[in-house]
Design a protein around this motif. Structure first.
Motif, short mmCIF file in Angstrom:
data_model
loop_
_atom_site.label_atom_id
_atom_site.label_comp_id
_atom_site.label_asym_id
_atom_site.label_seq_id
_atom_site.Cartn_x
_atom_site.Cartn_y
_atom_site.Cartn_z
N ASP A 517 0.84 -1.21 0.00
CA ASP A 517 0.00 0.00 0.00
C ASP A 517 0.87 1.25 0.00
OD1 ASP A 517 -2.53 -1.42 0.25
OD2 ASP A 517 -1.84 -1.94 2.26
N CYS A 518 2.09 1.11 0.50
CA CYS A 518 3.08 2.19 0.48
C CYS A 518 4.41 1.55 0.11
CB CYS A 518 3.15 2.88 1.84
SG CYS A 518 4.46 4.11 1.98
N HIS A 519 5.07 2.07 -0.92
CA HIS A 519 6.31 1.47 -1.42
C HIS A 519 7.45 2.48 -1.25
CE1 HIS A 519 8.31 -1.08 -4.84
NE2 HIS A 519 9.17 -0.73 -3.89
N MET A 520 8.48 2.08 -0.51
CA MET A 520 9.64 2.95 -0.30
C MET A 520 10.88 2.31 -0.90
SD MET A 520 9.13 4.53 3.49
CE MET A 520 7.56 5.23 4.00
N CYS A 521 11.68 3.13 -1.55
CA CYS A 521 12.91 2.65 -2.17
C CYS A 521 14.10 3.11 -1.33
CB CYS A 521 13.03 3.19 -3.59
SG CYS A 521 14.56 2.69 -4.42
N VAL A 522 14.97 2.17 -0.98
CA VAL A 522 16.17 2.46 -0.20
C VAL A 522 17.36 2.40 -1.15
CG1 VAL A 522 17.56 1.83 1.79
CG2 VAL A 522 15.10 1.40 1.81
N SER A 531 29.51 7.28 2.07
CA SER A 531 28.30 6.54 1.69
C SER A 531 27.12 7.03 2.52
CB SER A 531 28.51 5.03 1.93
OG SER A 531 29.51 4.54 1.08
N VAL A 532 26.01 7.28 1.83
CA VAL A 532 24.82 7.81 2.50
C VAL A 532 23.61 7.01 2.03
CG1 VAL A 532 23.30 9.79 2.82
CG2 VAL A 532 25.78 10.13 2.68
N THR A 533 22.80 6.54 2.98
CA THR A 533 21.55 5.84 2.66
C THR A 533 20.42 6.86 2.54
OG1 THR A 533 22.17 3.75 3.67
CG2 THR A 533 19.82 4.24 3.55
N GLN A 534 19.63 6.69 1.49
CA GLN A 534 18.48 7.57 1.27
C GLN A 534 17.23 6.71 1.10
OE1 GLN A 534 20.04 9.48 -2.22
NE2 GLN A 534 20.70 11.29 -1.08
N VAL A 535 16.10 7.22 1.59
CA VAL A 535 14.82 6.51 1.49
C VAL A 535 13.78 7.47 0.96
CG1 VAL A 535 13.12 5.10 2.70
CG2 VAL A 535 15.48 5.16 3.53
N ARG A 536 13.02 7.03 -0.04
CA ARG A 536 11.98 7.90 -0.57
C ARG A 536 10.77 7.06 -0.99
NH1 ARG A 536 12.06 8.11 -6.23
NH2 ARG A 536 13.77 6.89 -7.15
#
Length: 588
Positions: A517-522, A531-536
């Motif tokens: 129902d909600c899809h987040m890409c890491v 190195s940096v992790t991003q989530v959207r």
């Protein structure tokens, strides 16, 4: 449910703020991008044990994690009693947990802005989130929870509460019996002591106001000569006079006479003459009172000795029985009541034994009915879980609800034996699993990790979803070791589960991700050589490209078409889903 999660300086995450939705929330991304780090951060927020040096981002002194939970009426009923007991309830419909990890090893944990210990954070966290993959948070692995799951699944909560009430009353009666059955010699010694104490206090015939009066009397009697000397001196100065000095009253009388003569010549002096005359009359009254007081003073050594003896007795009783006379009297009343109770011990023993027998019989009947209902429910639960496992391609797995009892001579007699009894009944329940044919059932905590364990937990959660009170469930890489076909079944199970809970799932399978129902890409990128992790969150169009990548394509025409078809199938299946609580393999 978990509404918002903020992570700062945790592992390779610089700063991330996530907003979650009800239902199924999925995380996808390349291996090593940081998906599991987000789950680790949630685990830390829930009081998980970890070392600050290993999780704090390089170059930072501290990591901070904060979670905002939106409390539905059901969630509030679950968590509010614990908050009230800890003095942390602010009455709102949000709960804010935060944890700060420092390189020094110091942890700062807060609930609704108030500092708490890690243990408190862990206690509350267990009521808010279950994390599969972090065993300490997964309630299904805690054997003590299994009986509660079975009772809620079987709808036995009210019957269990009635039994607990009976058992509580039985315990109180048994405690009273133990108090009455103390050693007879000890009771005899106690009676002798109580009789002495009661007799000593009653013989003194104490009055709460007596001590203050005696202290005043002692002061007067001990200073009789000095009192007489001072009273006589005052009287003499006022009225007696001395050869070389006239009395005060004589002087005032002369002053009144002179002022009266002056008044005849000047009437304006009248108020002054009146004031002096009034003073004269008042001092005459004082002089008479001093004379009476002086003549009434008695030097009485015998009475002083009596007062001293009485005060000494009162002081002795206060040293033994209380700081004040009122406390001494109260001690005497309590001692008299205890003495009366001991005197009637045999009568009370007979009454308590009769009560115990009646309560034990009632508890035995309630426990027997509860146990029989549990056995019936256990068989249904076993079949339901095994059916779920079969649909998840674990056809040979066996699920067992082990119900055991322990004998206890003090327990109720059921089926010809006496069984140990507590507020939950006579049963000890544990869930066991045999994932493979020919293997004996084992405790859930001892099964192998990976896809097999994930599917088992998913099957259990699916069947027990109504009985499971934890509002948010997290599955970390539940698709490990399973195929795409099984992935579709797992995804549908997760979505069905998300109708009663909020579900967060880390996955590599497009079949599962397409049902979110909600899809987040890491993703992970390099910023300033770090190195940096991003989530959207992904839009519908972005989801197509993400699923195409998961399908193994390079966003070519074929993979994009396959991704679009997966999303369309997922939407169609959701729209045509069966009513909540009904599971149909044919429709899946």
């Amino acid at each position: 449910m978990l509404h918002e999660l903020s992570i700062r300086n945790f592992a390779i995450i610089d700063q991330v703020r996530l907003t979650f939705a009800p239902g199924l929330n999925v995380f996808t991304g390349e291996t090593g991008a940081g998906k599991s780090i987000i789950i680790d951060a949630v685990s830390a927020l829930l009081g998980g044990r970890l070392s600050g040096d290993t999780v704090i981002r390089t170059g930072a002194e501290r990591a901070v994690i904060e979670g905002i939970f939106a409390l539905s009426p059901r969630d509030a009923a679950l968590i509010r009693p614990a908050l009230e007991e800890l003095g942390l309830d602010d009455g709102g419909d949000e709960l804010i947990l935060s944890r700060e990890l420092n390189r020094s090893g110091r942890n700062v944990c807060r609930v609704n802005g108030r500092a708490v210990t890690v243990a408190v954070l862990e206690e509350l966290g267990q009521k808010l989130i279950d994390i599969h993959g972090q065993g300490e948070h997964l309630s299904l692995l805690r054997v003590r929870e299994h009986l509660g799951y079975l009772d809620r699944y079987a709808g036995l909560t009210e019957e269990r509460a009635r039994l607990a009430e009976t058992v509580g009353e039985l315990r109180r009666v048994r405690q009273a019996l133990q108090d009455c059955l103390r050693d007879e010699r000890e009771l005899a010694r106690r009676m002798d002591l109580l009789q002495f104490q009661v007799g000593e206090i009653e013989a003194a015939r104490l009055d709460p106001a007596e001590e203050e009066q005696l202290l005043q009397q002692r002061t007067l009697l001990a200073n009789a000569e000095r009192l007489m000397e001072l009273a006589n001196s005052g009287y003499t100065l006022l009225n007696g006079g001395e050869p070389q000095r006239r009395a005060v009253l004589d002087l005032l009388g002369a002053a009144v006479h002179d002022l009266a003569q002056l008044e005849k010549l000047d009437p304006a002096v009248a108020p002054h003459r009146q004031a002096v005359e009034d003073a004269l009359y008042q001092l005459e009254d004082v002089a008479r009172a001093l004379r009476v007081y002086r003549d009434g003073i008695e030097y009485n050594p015998a009475r002083l000795e009596q007062v001293e003896e009485r005060l000494s007795l009162i002081q002795s009783l206060k040293r033994k029985y209380g700081e004040t006379v009122a406390e001494v009297l109260r001690f005497g009343e309590n001692a008299r009541a205890e003495l009366e109770a001991i005197s009637h011990n045999e009568e009370r023993l007979a009454a308590l034994r009769e009560q115990e027998e009646a309560l034990l019989g009632r508890a035995g009947e309630q426990a027997a009915r509860l146990s029989a209902a549990r056995k019936e429910a256990a068989a249904l639960l076993e079949r339901a879980v095994e059916a779920q496992l079969a649909e998840l391609k674990m056809e040979g797995a066996r699920f067992v609800v082990a119900i055991e009892r322990a004998e206890d001579p003090a327990g109720p007699e059921i089926d010809g034996k006496r069984w140990a009894l507590d507020g939950t009944g006579i049963d000890r329940v544990e869930f066991l699993i045999a994932p493979n044919v020919g293997e004996p059932p084992k405790p859930l905590a001892r099964i192998a990790s990976g896809g097999e364990a994930s599917r088992l937990m998913l099957a259990l959660k699916s069947v027990l979803s109504q009985a499971d009170s934890v509002p948010t469930l997290i599955f970390d890489e539940i698709d490990a070791g399973i195929s795409g076909r099984v992935g579709t079944l797992v995804g549908r199970r997760l979505w069905n589960l998300a109708r009663d809970h909020q579900v967060l799932c880390v996955t590599h399978l497009p079949q599962i991700a397409s049902l979110g129902d909600c899809h987040m890409c890491v993703s992970k990128s390099v910023v300033n050589e770090r190195s940096v992790t991003q989530v959207r969150p992904l839009s519908d169009g972005e989801r197509v490209h993400e699923l195409a990548g998961l399908l193994g394509g390079n966003n070519t025409g074929a993979s994009v078409l396959n991704a679009e078809e997966l999303l369309a199938q997922g939407r169609e299946w959701k729209q045509n889903r069966v009513p909540a609580g009904v599971k149909s393999a044919a429709q899946e």
